[in-house]
Design an enzyme around this catalytic site. Structure first.
Site, mmCIF file in Angstrom:
data_model
loop_
_atom_site.group_PDB
_atom_site.id
_atom_site.type_symbol
_atom_site.label_atom_id
_atom_site.label_comp_id
_atom_site.label_asym_id
_atom_site.label_seq_id
_atom_site.Cartn_x
_atom_site.Cartn_y
_atom_site.Cartn_z
ATOM 1 N N ASP A 108 0.847 -1.376 -0.077
ATOM 2 C CA ASP A 108 -0.131 0.017 -0.027
ATOM 3 C C ASP A 108 0.833 1.171 -0.189
ATOM 4 O OD1 ASP A 108 -2.014 1.881 0.599
ATOM 5 O OD2 ASP A 108 -2.262 1.444 2.550
ATOM 6 N N ASP A 294 -2.497 6.692 -5.024
ATOM 7 C CA ASP A 294 -2.589 5.716 -3.843
ATOM 8 C C ASP A 294 -2.830 4.224 -4.663
ATOM 9 O OD1 ASP A 294 -3.236 4.135 -1.720
ATOM 10 O OD2 ASP A 294 -4.719 5.484 -0.948
#
Length: 418
Positions: A108, A294
């Site tokens: 992530d 992201d």
């Protein structure tokens, strides 16, 4: 992963498991494989957890064939349409401890901490289908079985934008990733969580959930001489592809067109860059804002003015699903691109189709209207439906992000970032 409360959608996830890795001097390469499983990992709504979501259309809102019917539907009455949405998570196999305990964790770019479930973790059901020890089905950690485990006796607590959380204590131990071993890596050993697996956050140290900064994995890889810079490149590949790639400390020159363009990171804590404008099928929208790139967010989020202009340009209409959530739909055949203009004359063009997702009649037949996969938010986030069209290099040391239009290819030409 977007660390803010957001409206999410019921999802069929594409879980991407790390394939065998290739190790080269100066960089660590991980190849990802894609598989589908029925989950809804980004859904904070109670209604979506309990049942499928539906939209209702009147006959005038969709095309019919020459007979006045479209398979299951009669012109005289409304039709229910089922929403099925996809989420994408990128996961890697790691090992922890002197005995190489195997775990699979989400990679992530939107968070900064590595946490893994303890062997005695309590799994708190949050989403439909969560049963038993679901949170350690991808592996767990037993500190007692590792000779190199160190309990730091410091609490850890993190909460993500989808409402999931993880609580535990900080530890140090050897972490193996991509064929290399990282000594004394700090991470959280979690005893309670509602997430389905551990998370490997690779953002800035300043974005860590701890009360103090520590060397997270990209920094440790650099400090221990495994890579030259705390940097990594991301290649998500096409929406239909079965593989993707992240390279710590390296760039694959075969995976992009033209030259990489450097953009300064505009935040001390988040991997954001400046977005100047968005051009949607010839309609230009001034943005002049910062956007987060992201990998942990499936779709894209923008402030209201940007969203409204995009929706208008693609001819979207507003509906409400069976849970009362606002949903926008548009013709699935909508063509053209959405062009994102950054600084230094960088333009990334994304097919409109990346922002449309198929809906279905309750019989399973595709419906001609697609859900628009853009949401309103106080923060601007470019998620996976943007990132698939860009080759992105995150350089934490030099505080810059470099991008170029992606080139989908199986060819490879990897060089180290120095």
């Amino acid at each position: 992963m977007f660390l803010k409360n957001i409206l999410s959608v019921l999802a069929f996830a594409l879980l991407i498991d790390a394939a065998p890795v290739k190790r080269s001097p100066g960089f660590v390469t991980l190849d990802f494989n894609v598989k589908r499983s029925l989950v809804d990992p980004d859904d904070p709504t109670v209604e979506a957890k309990r049942s499928p979501l539906f939209l209702e259309f009147t006959p005038s809102e969709f095309p019919v064939d020459e007979t006045g019917r479209d398979g299951d539907v009669d012109k005289r009455g409304p039709v229910a349409v089922t929403l099925h949405n996809e989420a994408i998570t990128y996961t890697a196999d790691i090992t922890v401890g002197s005995d190489n305990q195997k775990l699979n964790v989400i990679v992530d770019t939107g968070s900064s901490d590595l946490w893994i479930p303890d062997s005695n973790v309590i799994c708190i059901p949050k989403w439909r289908g969560d049963k038993g020890d679901f949170c350690k089905s991808a592996g767990s950690y037993s500190p007692a079985s590792s000779r190199t485990s160190q309990n730091l006796n410091t609490r850890f607590d993190i909460k993500y934008g989808d409402g999931s959380y993880a609580k535990g204590k900080l530890y140090k131990d050897t972490v193996g990733i991509g064929g290399v071993s990282v000594r004394d890596q700090l991470f959280a050993n979690v005893w309670s969580t509602s997430a389905r697996k551990g998370i490997l956050g690779i953002g800035f140290q300043s974005g860590e959930a701890t009360e103090f900064d520590y060397d997270n994995l990209p920094i440790s890889l650099r400090n221990q001489g495994i890579i030259g810079k705390a940097a990594y490149s991301l290649y998500l590949n096409s929406a239909e592809a079965s593989t993707g790639q992240i390279i710590f400390g390296g760039i694959d020159k075969a995976k992009y067109s033209g030259s990489l363009v450097d953009l300064p990171i505009t935040s001390e804590k988040k991997l954001t860059v400046g977005l100047r404008s968005v051009n949607v099928r010839g309609r230009n929208v001034d943005a002049n804002t910062n956007v987060l790139l992201d990998s942990g967010t499936t779709i894209s989020y923008f402030t209201r003015s940007i969203v409204r202009n995009i929706l208008y340009a693609i001819g979207a209409q507003m509906k409400f699903d069976s849970a009362g959530n606002k949903v926008y739909v548009a013709d699935c055949k909508t063509s053209g691109t959405i062009d994102f203009q950054f600084g230094n004359n960088l333009k990334i063009s994304v097919p409109v189709s990346e922002f449309l997702f198929q809906t279905y009649y309750t019989s399973g037949k595709p419906f001609p209207k697609c859900e628009v996969r853009i949401r309103e938010s106080e923060d601007n986030i470019l998620g996976d439906n943007f990132l698939r069209s860009a080759y992105v290099v995150y350089n934490l040391d030099d505080k810059k992000i470099s991008m170029a239009p992606v080139k989908y290819t199986s060819e490879s030409d990897i060089v180290a970032i120095n």
